[in-house]
Design an enzyme around this catalytic site. Structure first.
Site, PDB file in Angstrom:
ATOM      1  N   ASP A 200      -2.203   5.137  -3.429  1.00 34.68           N
ATOM      2  CA  ASP A 200      -3.211   5.959  -2.772  1.00 34.68           C
ATOM      3  C   ASP A 200      -3.269   7.318  -3.472  1.00 34.68           C
ATOM      4  O   ASP A 200      -2.372   8.146  -3.309  1.00 34.68           O
ATOM      5  CB  ASP A 200      -2.822   6.120  -1.301  1.00 34.68           C
TER       6      ASP A 200
ATOM      7  N   GLY B   3      -0.571   7.369   1.189  1.00 32.54           N
ATOM      8  CA  GLY B   3      -0.461   8.821   1.224  1.00 32.54           C
ATOM      9  C   GLY B   3      -0.253   9.343   2.625  1.00 32.54           C
ATOM     10  O   GLY B   3       0.504  10.295   2.844  1.00 32.54           O
TER      11      GLY B   3
ATOM     12  N   ASP C  48      -1.609  14.952   6.102  1.00 32.75           N
ATOM     13  CA  ASP C  48      -2.158  14.170   4.990  1.00 32.75           C
ATOM     14  C   ASP C  48      -3.359  14.925   4.435  1.00 32.75           C
ATOM     15  O   ASP C  48      -4.507  14.583   4.694  1.00 32.75           O
ATOM     16  CB  ASP C  48      -2.568  12.789   5.522  1.00 32.75           C
TER      17      ASP C  48
ATOM     18  N   HIS D  96     -14.622   2.419   4.404  1.00 37.66           N
ATOM     19  CA  HIS D  96     -13.766   2.856   5.506  1.00 37.66           C
ATOM     20  C   HIS D  96     -14.628   3.254   6.692  1.00 37.66           C
ATOM     21  O   HIS D  96     -15.771   3.706   6.530  1.00 37.66           O
ATOM     22  CB  HIS D  96     -12.901   4.037   5.054  1.00 37.66           C
TER      23      HIS D  96
ATOM     24  N   TRP E  85       0.866  -1.180   0.000  1.00 41.99           N
ATOM     25  CA  TRP E  85       0.000   0.000   0.000  1.00 41.99           C
ATOM     26  C   TRP E  85       0.900   1.226   0.000  1.00 41.99           C
ATOM     27  O   TRP E  85       1.599   1.501   0.975  1.00 41.99           O
ATOM     28  CB  TRP E  85      -0.893  -0.034   1.239  1.00 41.99           C
TER      29      TRP E  85
END
Length: 295
Positions: A86, A48, A59, A191, A45
């Site tokens: 990402d 980011g 972020d 999520h 992964w």
């Protein structure tokens, strides 16, 4: 031929095995990607959040796309696992995403993840006002971005909805996920920042399974990989930020011990040897090249 053709095929096959989800580990530089491969994870992964943290900035779409692309490319050069990049909100509208996804494909990404947050992205796990709703991209707009990414490249498109996090509830999350699948997404990412897996489990049980589900169980670590597989819908579990969190804790402990003890002797048994670092750097291969070709 795109550089990640084999990785795309491998990741597509892994996503389809929803009884045994693939496991991706977050990385923020080539070294941590190589360590994830060495450990035995299924994919990387290209986080980011982790990359932003490694630059000590929020972020929040602050780092330029060139930094993300170069990191992706460098990770692919040192290890063979599929790279899941990402892309936050996709760097703009469908036009911007069309051009950007081609660059990620050229950099070696096997998949991209785009989310229905609005620019600049809001980090999903930041605490917000209780009961407050966060603005999300419109369904038709985001469908256009998914379709544009699919038309522009061969990388897998994982479409993420923040509906649960943004306060819109399960019905909205299911509606958006269905719309993302209709637009051509290869998987949908749901999520949650709930402290238990209940709402993600409920979503998965109600999801019709037309494409695999991807989860990032940072806030609900009670949901193990075996339990995720038992839901029959999850094709990929992403360990979203565990590398940078490990680095922060380990580095702090080492620095503290060095200063408290007034020297470096006491930490030698707790840290990697210089020879181990040489090995990770590929020093042996370099020596072989020297022997063969340096005159």
């Amino acid at each position: 031929m795109p550089p990640a053709t084999a990785q795309i095929a491998a990741l597509r096959a892994a996503l389809a095995n929803t009884s045994r989800p693939a496991i991706a580990m977050a990385a923020h530089n080539p070294l941590t990607a190589k360590l994830a491969h060495e450990a035995g994870f299924s994919a990387i992964w290209v986080s980011g959040f982790e990359l932003s943290a490694s630059y000590a900035v929020p972020d929040a779409s602050i780092l330029p796309v060139s930094t993300h692309l170069e990191t992706t490319r460098a990770m692919g050069e040192v290890q063979p696992l599929p790279l899941i990049a990402d892309l936050d909100t996709g760097y703009g509208n469908a036009v911007n995403l069309t051009y950007v996804v081609r660059q990620y494909e050229a950099a070696g990404a096997a998949a991209i993840v785009i989310e229905d947050n609005v620019f600049p992205k809001e980090s999903s796990l930041r605490a917000g006002p209780a009961g407050a709703k966060r603005k999300l991209a419109g369904i038709a707009e985001f469908q256009g971005k998914i379709a544009a990414a699919k038309a522009a490249s061969s990388v897998l498109v994982i479409a993420r909805t923040e509906a649960l996090i943004a306060g819109y509830g399960e019905a909205e999350a299911l509606e958006r996920a269905a719309a993302w699948a209709e637009a051509g997404a290869d998987a949908v990412l749901i999520h949650s920042k709930a402290k238990t897996p209940d709402e993600v489990v409920s979503f998965c049980r109600k999801w019709d399974g037309r494409v695999p589900v991807v989860i990032i169980p940072t806030n609900y670590p009670q949901l193990g990989f075996k339990e995720a597989g038992e839901l029959g819908k999850v094709g990929l579990v992403i360990c979203g930020n565990h590398t940078v969190r490990t680095v922060v804790e380990a580095v702090r402990k080492t620095y503290k011990k060095i200063l408290e003890e007034g020297g470096i002797e006491g930490v030698e048994g707790d840290i990697a040897s210089v020879q181990e670092v040489f090995k990770l750097q590929g020093d042996g291969e370099m020596r072989e090249i020297e022997k063969k070709f340096v005159r």
